[in-house]
Design a protein around this motif. Structure first.
Motif, PDB file in Angstrom:
ATOM      1  N   ASN A  20       1.061  -1.091   0.031  1.00 29.33           N
ATOM      2  CA  ASN A  20       0.194   0.067   0.030  1.00 29.33           C
ATOM      3  C   ASN A  20       0.939   1.033   0.198  1.00 29.33           C
ATOM      4  OD1 ASN A  20      -2.106   1.638   0.271  1.00 29.33           O
ATOM      5  ND2 ASN A  20      -3.122   0.473   1.614  1.00 29.33           N
ATOM      6  N   ILE A  21       0.257   2.227  -0.024  1.00 34.40           N
ATOM      7  CA  ILE A  21       0.936   3.671  -0.226  1.00 34.40           C
ATOM      8  C   ILE A  21       2.111   3.725   1.095  1.00 34.40           C
ATOM      9  CG2 ILE A  21       1.137   6.206   0.051  1.00 34.40           C
ATOM     10  CD1 ILE A  21      -1.558   6.051  -1.877  1.00 34.40           C
ATOM     11  N   LYS A  22       1.413   3.303   2.196  1.00 32.42           N
ATOM     12  CA  LYS A  22       2.451   3.658   3.566  1.00 32.42           C
ATOM     13  C   LYS A  22       3.815   2.834   3.350  1.00 32.42           C
ATOM     14  CE  LYS A  22       0.048   0.114   6.149  1.00 32.42           C
ATOM     15  NZ  LYS A  22       1.013  -1.226   5.876  1.00 32.42           N
ATOM     16  N   ASP A  23       3.682   1.552   2.419  1.00 32.85           N
ATOM     17  CA  ASP A  23       4.682   0.880   2.249  1.00 32.85           C
ATOM     18  C   ASP A  23       5.956   1.454   1.406  1.00 32.85           C
ATOM     19  OD1 ASP A  23       3.478  -1.377   4.107  1.00 32.85           O
ATOM     20  OD2 ASP A  23       2.470  -1.819   2.256  1.00 32.85           O
ATOM     21  N   PHE A  56       3.736   3.646  -8.430  1.00 37.26           N
ATOM     22  CA  PHE A  56       3.558   5.175  -8.139  1.00 37.26           C
ATOM     23  C   PHE A  56       2.295   5.140  -7.076  1.00 37.26           C
ATOM     24  CE2 PHE A  56       5.527   5.332 -12.302  1.00 37.26           C
ATOM     25  CZ  PHE A  56       6.387   6.273 -12.147  1.00 37.26           C
ATOM     26  N   ALA A  57       2.510   6.307  -6.256  1.00 35.32           N
ATOM     27  CA  ALA A  57       1.156   6.368  -5.328  1.00 35.32           C
ATOM     28  C   ALA A  57      -0.063   7.024  -6.335  1.00 35.32           C
ATOM     29  CB  ALA A  57       1.541   7.631  -4.081  1.00 35.32           C
ATOM     30  N   ALA A  58      -1.215   6.649  -6.239  1.00 36.27           N
ATOM     31  CA  ALA A  58      -2.241   7.016  -7.003  1.00 36.27           C
ATOM     32  C   ALA A  58      -3.239   8.166  -6.116  1.00 36.27           C
ATOM     33  CB  ALA A  58      -2.965   5.959  -7.859  1.00 36.27           C
ATOM     34  N   ARG A  59      -3.126   8.235  -4.816  1.00 34.81           N
ATOM     35  CA  ARG A  59      -3.948   9.019  -4.050  1.00 34.81           C
ATOM     36  C   ARG A  59      -3.001   9.701  -3.202  1.00 34.81           C
ATOM     37  NH1 ARG A  59      -6.761   6.292  -6.654  1.00 34.81           N
ATOM     38  NH2 ARG A  59      -8.849   4.934  -6.254  1.00 34.81           N
ATOM     39  N   GLY A  60      -3.539  10.767  -2.477  1.00 36.11           N
ATOM     40  CA  GLY A  60      -2.983  11.549  -1.628  1.00 36.11           C
ATOM     41  C   GLY A  60      -2.174  12.483  -2.141  1.00 36.11           C
ATOM     42  N   THR A  61      -1.301  13.347  -1.440  1.00 34.82           N
ATOM     43  CA  THR A  61      -0.596  14.458  -1.742  1.00 34.82           C
ATOM     44  C   THR A  61       0.889  14.220  -1.759  1.00 34.82           C
ATOM     45  OG1 THR A  61      -0.683  15.259   0.638  1.00 34.82           O
ATOM     46  CG2 THR A  61      -2.333  16.126  -0.813  1.00 34.82           C
ATOM     47  N   GLN A  62       1.239  12.994  -1.363  1.00 34.20           N
ATOM     48  CA  GLN A  62       2.685  12.744  -1.277  1.00 34.20           C
ATOM     49  C   GLN A  62       2.901  12.056  -2.653  1.00 34.20           C
ATOM     50  OE1 GLN A  62       3.620  10.246   1.919  1.00 34.20           O
ATOM     51  NE2 GLN A  62       2.884  11.768   3.414  1.00 34.20           N
ATOM     52  N   MET A  63       3.989  12.500  -3.256  1.00 33.57           N
ATOM     53  CA  MET A  63       4.577  11.871  -4.626  1.00 33.57           C
ATOM     54  C   MET A  63       5.556  10.703  -4.198  1.00 33.57           C
ATOM     55  SD  MET A  63       2.903  13.504  -6.824  1.00 33.57           S
ATOM     56  CE  MET A  63       3.703  13.062  -8.211  1.00 33.57           C
ATOM     57  N   ILE A  81      -2.353   2.512  -5.693  1.00 33.31           N
ATOM     58  CA  ILE A  81      -0.899   2.322  -6.386  1.00 33.31           C
ATOM     59  C   ILE A  81      -1.088   2.129  -7.900  1.00 33.31           C
ATOM     60  CG2 ILE A  81       1.182   1.189  -6.504  1.00 33.31           C
ATOM     61  CD1 ILE A  81       0.976   0.895  -3.456  1.00 33.31           C
ATOM     62  N   ILE A  82      -0.251   2.656  -8.776  1.00 32.66           N
ATOM     63  CA  ILE A  82      -0.176   2.521 -10.089  1.00 32.66           C
ATOM     64  C   ILE A  82       1.014   1.696 -10.313  1.00 32.66           C
ATOM     65  CG2 ILE A  82      -0.207   3.267 -12.481  1.00 32.66           C
ATOM     66  CD1 ILE A  82      -1.679   5.742 -11.396  1.00 32.66           C
ATOM     67  N   ALA A  83       1.045   0.591 -11.026  1.00 37.58           N
ATOM     68  CA  ALA A  83       2.210  -0.126 -11.328  1.00 37.58           C
ATOM     69  C   ALA A  83       2.423  -0.242 -13.089  1.00 37.58           C
ATOM     70  CB  ALA A  83       1.995  -1.558 -11.061  1.00 37.58           C
ATOM     71  N   ILE A  84       3.716   0.080 -13.201  1.00 37.03           N
ATOM     72  CA  ILE A  84       4.244   0.079 -14.476  1.00 37.03           C
ATOM     73  C   ILE A  84       5.294  -0.986 -14.910  1.00 37.03           C
ATOM     74  CG2 ILE A  84       5.394   1.505 -16.406  1.00 37.03           C
ATOM     75  CD1 ILE A  84       4.427   4.089 -15.340  1.00 37.03           C
ATOM     76  N   ARG A  85       5.158  -1.842 -16.080  1.00 37.14           N
ATOM     77  CA  ARG A  85       6.028  -2.876 -15.927  1.00 37.14           C
ATOM     78  C   ARG A  85       6.714  -2.275 -17.413  1.00 37.14           C
ATOM     79  NH1 ARG A  85       3.277  -7.718 -15.206  1.00 37.14           N
ATOM     80  NH2 ARG A  85       4.079  -7.381 -13.155  1.00 37.14           N
ATOM     81  N   LEU A  86       7.962  -2.110 -17.596  1.00 37.72           N
ATOM     82  CA  LEU A  86       8.693  -1.947 -18.801  1.00 37.72           C
ATOM     83  C   LEU A  86       9.091  -3.248 -19.327  1.00 37.72           C
ATOM     84  CD1 LEU A  86      11.107   0.753 -17.016  1.00 37.72           C
ATOM     85  CD2 LEU A  86       8.879   0.959 -17.962  1.00 37.72           C
ATOM     86  N   LYS A  87       9.446  -2.775 -20.706  1.00 36.19           N
ATOM     87  CA  LYS A  87       9.860  -3.899 -21.692  1.00 36.19           C
ATOM     88  C   LYS A  87      11.449  -4.281 -21.151  1.00 36.19           C
ATOM     89  CE  LYS A  87       7.195  -2.834 -25.572  1.00 36.19           C
ATOM     90  NZ  LYS A  87       7.129  -2.586 -27.220  1.00 36.19           N
TER      91      LYS A  87
END
Length: 94
Positions: A20-23, A56-63, A81-87
Motif C-alpha cells: 500500500n502507499i504507506k509501504d 507510483f502512489a495514485a492517491r494523496g498529496t505525497q509523490m 498504487i499504479i504499477a508500470i512494467r517496462l519492456k
C-alpha cells in the motif's frame, strides 16, 4: 492492475504481501505489513508486481514512487498504487 477488495482474501502472517502507499518510503518498498492467503492464486495473478516494476502512489498529496526490488519475488498492490512494467530492454532505474 490493483487489487480492489481485500475482503476476498484472509489475513495472516504467511502468504502474499500486499503493498500500500504507506509501504513506499524513500524510494524503497517495505513488505513487512500483513500478508494475505489466497485460495486460488490464478484469480489474483494479474494484480501481482515483480522485480523491476515501477510503483507510483495514485492517491494523496505525497509523490511516492519506487522500483520493486529483487528481494520482493511476488506481491500484490492495492488500488492506491499504479504499477508500470517496462519492456525488458528498458532499465527501471532510469
Amino acid at each position: 492492475m490493483p487489487l480492489y477488495s481485500l475482503k476476498k482474501l484472509s489475513i495472516g502472517t504467511i502468504g502474499i504481501p500486499v503493498i500500500n502507499i504507506k509501504d513506499i518510503n524513500e524510494n524503497a518498498i517495505s513488505v513487512n505489513s500483513a500478508k494475505y492467503s489466497v485460495k486460488n492464486l490464478n484469480t489474483i495473478r494479474r494484480y501481482m508486481v515483480h522485480p523491476g516494476d515501477i510503483l507510483f502512489a495514485a492517491r494523496g498529496t505525497q509523490m511516492k514512487c519506487a522500483v520493486v526490488q529483487e528481494n520482493i519475488r511476488e506481491a500484490l498492490i492495492t488500488s492506491n498504487i499504479i504499477a508500470i512494467r517496462l519492456k525488458e530492454n528498458i532499465l527501471p532505474g532510469f
